[in-house]
Design a protein around this motif. Structure first.
Motif, PDB file in Angstrom:
ATOM      1  N   GLN A   1      -2.411  -3.899   2.549  1.00 37.11           N
ATOM      2  CA  GLN A   1      -2.497  -2.812   3.547  1.00 37.11           C
ATOM      3  C   GLN A   1      -3.977  -2.565   3.776  1.00 37.11           C
ATOM      4  OE1 GLN A   1      -0.245   0.655   2.181  1.00 37.11           O
ATOM      5  NE2 GLN A   1       1.414  -0.656   1.482  1.00 37.11           N
TER       6      GLN A   1
ATOM      7  N   TYR B   1       5.372  -2.818  -4.912  1.00 37.91           N
ATOM      8  CA  TYR B   1       5.144  -1.375  -5.094  1.00 37.91           C
ATOM      9  C   TYR B   1       6.032  -0.628  -4.098  1.00 37.91           C
ATOM     10  CZ  TYR B   1       2.628   2.864  -6.388  1.00 37.91           C
ATOM     11  OH  TYR B   1       2.302   4.115  -6.882  1.00 37.91           O
TER      12      TYR B   1
ATOM     13  N   TRP C   1      -6.678   7.631   5.611  1.00 36.31           N
ATOM     14  CA  TRP C   1      -6.955   7.539   4.169  1.00 36.31           C
ATOM     15  C   TRP C   1      -7.961   8.611   3.723  1.00 36.31           C
ATOM     16  CZ3 TRP C   1      -7.558   1.651   2.585  1.00 36.31           C
ATOM     17  CH2 TRP C   1      -6.540   0.900   3.185  1.00 36.31           C
TER      18      TRP C   1
ATOM     19  N   TYR D   1       6.723  10.497   8.666  1.00 36.93           N
ATOM     20  CA  TYR D   1       5.450  11.213   8.795  1.00 36.93           C
ATOM     21  C   TYR D   1       4.711  10.742  10.049  1.00 36.93           C
ATOM     22  CZ  TYR D   1       0.443  12.037   8.053  1.00 36.93           C
ATOM     23  OH  TYR D   1      -0.884  12.370   8.233  1.00 36.93           O
TER      24      TYR D   1
ATOM     25  N   ARG E   1       4.483   1.702   4.806  1.00 33.65           N
ATOM     26  CA  ARG E   1       3.118   1.946   5.299  1.00 33.65           C
ATOM     27  C   ARG E   1       2.685   0.783   6.188  1.00 33.65           C
ATOM     28  NH1 ARG E   1       4.674   5.469   1.183  1.00 33.65           N
ATOM     29  NH2 ARG E   1       2.992   6.865   0.562  1.00 33.65           N
TER      30      ARG E   1
ATOM     31  N   THR F   1      -3.252  10.737  12.720  1.00 31.92           N
ATOM     32  CA  THR F   1      -3.310   9.739  11.647  1.00 31.92           C
ATOM     33  C   THR F   1      -3.210   8.297  12.138  1.00 31.92           C
ATOM     34  OG1 THR F   1      -2.130   8.974   9.659  1.00 31.92           O
ATOM     35  CG2 THR F   1      -0.796   9.981  11.360  1.00 31.92           C
ATOM     36  N   ASP F   2      -3.722   7.387  11.315  1.00 28.74           N
ATOM     37  CA  ASP F   2      -3.546   5.950  11.552  1.00 28.74           C
ATOM     38  C   ASP F   2      -2.090   5.527  11.358  1.00 28.74           C
ATOM     39  OD1 ASP F   2      -3.783   6.609   8.801  1.00 28.74           O
ATOM     40  OD2 ASP F   2      -4.236   4.526   8.286  1.00 28.74           O
ATOM     41  N   TYR F   3      -1.270   6.373  10.704  1.00 27.03           N
ATOM     42  CA  TYR F   3       0.128   6.014  10.482  1.00 27.03           C
ATOM     43  C   TYR F   3       0.969   6.136  11.758  1.00 27.03           C
ATOM     44  CZ  TYR F   3      -0.311   5.391   5.381  1.00 27.03           C
ATOM     45  OH  TYR F   3      -0.641   4.936   4.108  1.00 27.03           O
TER      46      TYR F   3
ATOM     47  N   TRP G   1      -6.256  -1.056   0.017  1.00 23.33           N
ATOM     48  CA  TRP G   1      -6.217   0.000  -1.011  1.00 23.33           C
ATOM     49  C   TRP G   1      -6.718  -0.571  -2.334  1.00 23.33           C
ATOM     50  CZ3 TRP G   1      -5.509   4.945   0.343  1.00 23.33           C
ATOM     51  CH2 TRP G   1      -4.740   5.270   1.457  1.00 23.33           C
TER      52      TRP G   1
ATOM     53  N   VAL H   1       3.896  11.779   2.627  1.00 19.46           N
ATOM     54  CA  VAL H   1       4.440  10.641   3.389  1.00 19.46           C
ATOM     55  C   VAL H   1       5.828  10.219   2.886  1.00 19.46           C
ATOM     56  CG1 VAL H   1       4.014   8.242   4.069  1.00 19.46           C
ATOM     57  CG2 VAL H   1       2.100   9.855   3.942  1.00 19.46           C
TER      58      VAL H   1
ATOM     59  N   SER I   1      -1.970  -1.455 -11.000  1.00 23.47           N
ATOM     60  CA  SER I   1      -1.790  -2.422  -9.906  1.00 23.47           C
ATOM     61  C   SER I   1      -1.843  -1.673  -8.580  1.00 23.47           C
ATOM     62  CB  SER I   1      -0.425  -3.088 -10.014  1.00 23.47           C
ATOM     63  OG  SER I   1      -0.290  -3.686 -11.275  1.00 23.47           O
ATOM     64  N   VAL I   2      -2.546  -2.259  -7.625  1.00 24.14           N
ATOM     65  CA  VAL I   2      -2.698  -1.585  -6.324  1.00 24.14           C
ATOM     66  C   VAL I   2      -2.493  -2.595  -5.199  1.00 24.14           C
ATOM     67  CG1 VAL I   2      -4.219  -0.192  -4.872  1.00 24.14           C
ATOM     68  CG2 VAL I   2      -4.353   0.047  -7.349  1.00 24.14           C
ATOM     69  N   VAL I   3      -1.828  -2.134  -4.149  1.00 20.87           N
ATOM     70  CA  VAL I   3      -1.475  -3.043  -3.052  1.00 20.87           C
ATOM     71  C   VAL I   3      -2.722  -3.602  -2.340  1.00 20.87           C
ATOM     72  CG1 VAL I   3       0.758  -1.942  -2.658  1.00 20.87           C
ATOM     73  CG2 VAL I   3      -1.204  -1.156  -1.356  1.00 20.87           C
TER      74      VAL I   3
HETATM   75  C1  LIG Z   1      -0.911   5.447  -6.785  1.00 17.94           C
HETATM   76  C2  LIG Z   1      -0.774   4.035  -6.278  1.00 17.94           C
HETATM   77  C3  LIG Z   1      -0.580   3.786  -4.919  1.00 17.94           C
HETATM   78  N1  LIG Z   1      -0.465   2.522  -4.485  1.00 17.94           N
HETATM   79  C4  LIG Z   1      -0.290   2.258  -3.039  1.00 17.94           C
HETATM   80  C5  LIG Z   1       0.833   3.015  -2.350  1.00 17.94           C
HETATM   81  C6  LIG Z   1       0.367   3.032  -0.930  1.00 17.94           C
HETATM   82  O1  LIG Z   1       0.746   1.837  -0.289  1.00 17.94           O
HETATM   83  C7  LIG Z   1      -1.151   3.084  -1.037  1.00 17.94           C
HETATM   84  C8  LIG Z   1      -1.726   4.469  -0.778  1.00 17.94           C
HETATM   85  O2  LIG Z   1      -1.113   5.370  -1.619  1.00 17.94           O
HETATM   86  P1  LIG Z   1      -0.879   6.906  -1.340  1.00 17.94           P
HETATM   87  O3  LIG Z   1       0.559   7.172  -1.478  1.00 17.94           O
HETATM   88  O4  LIG Z   1      -1.844   7.652  -2.193  1.00 17.94           O
HETATM   89  O5  LIG Z   1      -1.354   7.135   0.132  1.00 17.94           O
HETATM   90  P2  LIG Z   1      -0.538   7.632   1.395  1.00 17.94           P
HETATM   91  O6  LIG Z   1       0.169   8.872   1.082  1.00 17.94           O
HETATM   92  O7  LIG Z   1       0.212   6.532   2.021  1.00 17.94           O
HETATM   93  O8  LIG Z   1      -1.807   7.971   2.289  1.00 17.94           O
HETATM   94  C9  LIG Z   1      -1.640   8.294   3.617  1.00 17.94           C
HETATM   95  O9  LIG Z   1      -1.543   9.707   3.712  1.00 17.94           O
HETATM   96  C10 LIG Z   1      -1.254  10.149   5.009  1.00 17.94           C
HETATM   97  C11 LIG Z   1      -1.216  11.683   4.971  1.00 17.94           C
HETATM   98  C12 LIG Z   1      -2.094   9.553   6.062  1.00 17.94           C
HETATM   99  O10 LIG Z   1      -2.204  10.102   7.158  1.00 17.94           O
HETATM  100  C13 LIG Z   1      -2.599   8.150   5.871  1.00 17.94           C
HETATM  101  O11 LIG Z   1      -3.802   7.913   6.586  1.00 17.94           O
HETATM  102  C14 LIG Z   1      -2.808   7.786   4.434  1.00 17.94           C
HETATM  103  O12 LIG Z   1      -3.985   8.344   3.904  1.00 17.94           O
HETATM  104  O13 LIG Z   1      -1.465   2.669  -2.363  1.00 17.94           O
HETATM  105  C15 LIG Z   1      -0.523   1.440  -5.351  1.00 17.94           C
HETATM  106  O14 LIG Z   1      -0.421   0.273  -4.926  1.00 17.94           O
HETATM  107  N2  LIG Z   1      -0.728   1.674  -6.686  1.00 17.94           N
HETATM  108  C16 LIG Z   1      -0.845   2.934  -7.179  1.00 17.94           C
HETATM  109  O15 LIG Z   1      -0.992   3.101  -8.428  1.00 17.94           O
END
Ligand SMILES: Cc1cn([C@H]2C[C@H](O)[C@@H](COP(=O)(O)OP(=O)(O)O[C@H]3O[C@@H](C)C(=O)[C@@H](O)[C@H]3O)O2)c(=O)[nH]c1=O
Ligand SMILES: NC(=O)C1=CN([C@@H]2O[C@H](COP(=O)(O)OP(=O)(O)OC[C@H]3O[C@@H](n4cnc5c(N)ncnc54)[C@H](OP(=O)(O)O)[C@@H]3O)[C@@H](O)[C@H]2O)C=CC1
Length: 281
Positions: A181, A244, A152, A127, A250, A103-105, A219, A66, A176-178
């Motif tokens: 979303q 983040y 996801w 993407y 996203r 995708t949902d994106y 997430w 992405v 830390s995670v968002v």
């Molecule tokens: C690794 C990490 C990610 N994040 C956030 C970033 C993002 O907003 C969210 C998800 O992270 P990712 O980058 O793993 O996911 P992402 O690549 O955005 O996943 C997407 O992939 C594509 C292929 C799709 O089609 C979507 O449905 C979706 O699954 O979590 C954090 O907040 N903390 C972290 O430590």
């Protein structure tokens, strides 16, 4: 014997189909990696399709990085738009069945209610735009195709959020995670089974369908569930997306409404926690 061609065979979804294939020996399964079905070279792709002569294509190959897509725009569009356009044209001419994955994106995230198949699309990253262009081209060139939008995706195979969290939670004291979303995860094994169920169903109704596991989470909440099942000691904190920053935006809300696929194909969709457990056995 019907020949099923699975593109992107070494990805998450392709690999899960590989696991299930042995349960369906009445099909001749062809699992094609990027050398056997090359999605970034349309001339080569045309020749490869003609060589395999499949009765069914499960198009699991895609450009899925992405953030990188923001700079590798042309490559993302070649794979996610032009290659599926060609595959759709091929399947239409040969009267072969096609299940393509999207995708949902494709959504901008401004909705606050689950998005059904008719909801307006408006991708906010490259993407998502390349996948939306792929959906349109797919159904234009082959109106008999089925397009499944999912979200996801994770699996024991390949790279995904669950595996990243498992690694980070082992390596670090805190992460830390968002938490702004919202959507729903999809266990690739469940989606792979749904694709086979659709193929085996007595009816084939073309068009777009949504599929993800049941549940509506952020997430951050997904990370908490991963922590719970993995019994990790890591401290998991919720943060806004603004804390983040990523190259690609996203959607804030991309929960898919699954009523259509459940009603037409009679699918029972597991809750996300039920499926997530499978990653820890
Ligand atoms: C690794 C990490 C990610 N994040 C956030 C970033 C993002 O907003 C969210 C998800 O992270 P990712 O980058 O793993 O996911 P992402 O690549 O955005 O996943 C997407 O992939 C594509 C292929 C799709 O089609 C979507 O449905 C979706 O699954 O979590 C954090 O907040 N903390 C972290 O430590
Ligand atoms: N991952 C996710 O979170 C989500 C995915 N989707 C969609 O679901 C589908 C399956 O995704 P998933 O299994 O997770 O994806 P993966 O990234 O795990 O797998 C994609 C596959 O595509 C192959 N591929 C990439 N570039 C090319 C190329 N140029 N030529 C041929 N093959 C290529 C990869 O090959 P190699 O193994 O050699 O790299 C890989 O096998 C895709 O359409 C994706 O857009 C939808 C929503 C969420």
């Amino acid at each position: 014997m019907k020949k099923i061609l699975v593109t992107g065979a070494n990805g998450q979804l392709g690999s899960e189909l590989g696991v299930l294939a042995s349960k369906y020996p009445s099909y001749d399964w062809i699992f094609a990696d990027r050398t056997q079905i090359t999605l970034d070279n349309l001339e080569v792709l045309k020749l490869q399709l003609n060589e395999f002569q499949p009765d069914v294509i499960f198009n699991c190959g895609a450009y899925t990085a992405v953030d990188k897509a923001e700079t590798e725009t042309e490559l993302a569009f070649t794979i996610n738009h032009l290659a599926i356009e060609l595959i759709a044209k091929y399947t239409s001419e040969k009267n072969a069945k096609l299940i393509h994955i999207s995708t949902d994106y494709v959504f901008d995230g401004t909705s606050s209610i689950a998005l059904d198949e008719e909801a307006e699309t408006n991708p906010i990253n490259v993407y998502g735009a390349s996948k939306r262009a792929g959906e349109i081209a797919c159904l234009n060139k082959n109106p008999n195709a089925i397009v499944i939008r999912t979200s996801w995706v994770y699996s024991k195979f390949g790279n995904n959020f669950v595996k990243t969290m498992q690694r980070l939670m082992q390596e670090r004291d805190s992460i830390s995670v968002v938490n702004d979303q919202i959507g729903s995860p999809t266990y690739a094994a469940d989606l792979a089974q749904a694709m086979i169920d659709i193929l085996q169903s007595p009816q084939w109704i073309p068009g777009i369908y949504n599929y993800s596991n049941e549940g509506e989470i952020s997430w951050y909440e997904f990370a908490l569930a991963i922590k719970e099942f993995g019994r990790y000691n890591c401290n998991v904190g919720g943060i806004p997306s603004s804390s983040y920053p990523t190259p690609a935006k996203r959607p804030e809300f991309s929960l898919l409404d699954k009523k259509k696929i459940k009603a037409i194909y009679n699918l029972e969709i597991p809750d996300y926690k039920e499926s997530l457990k499978e990653m820890f056995v």
